[in-house]
Design a protein around this motif. Structure first.
Motif, PDB file in Angstrom:
ATOM      1  N   MET A  67     -12.062   9.114   2.095  1.00 34.66           N
ATOM      2  CA  MET A  67     -12.274   9.002   0.654  1.00 34.66           C
ATOM      3  C   MET A  67     -13.447   9.863   0.193  1.00 34.66           C
ATOM      4  N   ASP A  94       0.828  -1.195   0.000  1.00 33.36           N
ATOM      5  CA  ASP A  94       0.000   0.000   0.000  1.00 33.36           C
ATOM      6  C   ASP A  94       0.871   1.257   0.000  1.00 33.36           C
ATOM      7  N   TYR A  99     -14.548   0.152  -1.442  1.00 31.67           N
ATOM      8  CA  TYR A  99     -13.901  -0.218  -0.184  1.00 31.67           C
ATOM      9  C   TYR A  99     -14.931  -0.653   0.862  1.00 31.67           C
ATOM     10  N   GLU A 133      -3.263   4.650  -2.094  1.00 34.46           N
ATOM     11  CA  GLU A 133      -4.421   4.922  -2.939  1.00 34.46           C
ATOM     12  C   GLU A 133      -5.637   4.113  -2.508  1.00 34.46           C
ATOM     13  N   PHE A 134      -5.394   3.004  -1.850  1.00 36.65           N
ATOM     14  CA  PHE A 134      -6.480   2.155  -1.382  1.00 36.65           C
ATOM     15  C   PHE A 134      -6.021   1.489  -0.087  1.00 36.65           C
ATOM     16  N   LYS A 170     -14.248   4.888  -5.074  1.00 36.74           N
ATOM     17  CA  LYS A 170     -13.303   4.149  -4.243  1.00 36.74           C
ATOM     18  C   LYS A 170     -13.918   3.855  -2.866  1.00 36.74           C
ATOM     19  N   GLU A 187     -13.825  10.944  -3.536  1.00 36.22           N
ATOM     20  CA  GLU A 187     -13.487   9.666  -4.161  1.00 36.22           C
ATOM     21  C   GLU A 187     -14.603   8.660  -3.862  1.00 36.22           C
ATOM     22  N   PHE A 190      -5.535  -1.225   1.530  1.00 33.18           N
ATOM     23  CA  PHE A 190      -5.454  -2.678   1.511  1.00 33.18           C
ATOM     24  C   PHE A 190      -5.097  -3.257   2.877  1.00 33.18           C
ATOM     25  N   GLU A 246     -11.244   5.707   7.129  1.00 35.32           N
ATOM     26  CA  GLU A 246     -10.725   5.656   5.762  1.00 35.32           C
ATOM     27  C   GLU A 246     -11.829   5.881   4.736  1.00 35.32           C
ATOM     28  N   THR A 247     -13.010   5.351   5.007  1.00 37.27           N
ATOM     29  CA  THR A 247     -14.137   5.557   4.096  1.00 37.27           C
ATOM     30  C   THR A 247     -14.538   7.030   4.058  1.00 37.27           C
TER      31      THR A 247
END
Length: 125
Positions: free
Chosen positions: A89, A28, A101, A32-33, A97, A94, A35, A85-86
């Motif tokens: 984004m 990671d 996620y 960007e994501f 994404k 985003e 993981f 994190e959500t």
């Protein structure tokens, strides 16, 4: 009982940090994501499915159940980081994404819990 939960929680939090750091460092890198959080939550769900089935079948006593499920896995998996994190984004606009996620986190965690429960059931029969 509270000490069992606390000890399990300490080990779970440490494991989450170590695994999350390792994954973050090697997979990671560009952030960007998330993981690392996804993998920790899904792996924790899978392992909890095994322990939950064993507890359900009275193969794991109450003390071990509290140590492992309430202690270790509650600290190892992280719904709060998932939420943060959500939201991050979404704040960055985003949306795609964030939806991927959130959906992957919830669906995969439930599926692997079910699958690990069922696999444990079939292996022990």
């Amino acid at each position: 009982m509270i000490w069992l939960i606390g000890v399990g929680g300490a080990f779970g939090a440490a494991a989450r940090y170590l695994i999350g750091s390792f994954i973050g460092r090697y997979i990671d890198q560009r952030k960007e994501f998330p993981f690392a959080t996804l993998l920790v939550n899904v792996s924790g769900s899978a392992l909890l499915g095994v322990v939950a089935y064993l507890h359900f079948m009275e193969q794991v006593n109450e003390e071990i159940w509290l140590l492992v499920s309430v202690g270790f896995f509650s600290a190892y998996t992280t719904f709060s980081t998932f939420g943060y994190e959500t939201v991050t984004m979404i704040e960055k606009n985003e949306w795609k994404k964030a939806i991927v996620y959130a959906s992957a986190s919830v669906v995969l965690s439930i599926l692997v819990t079910f699958f690990s429960w069922r696999c444990t059931m079939y292996i022990l029969k």
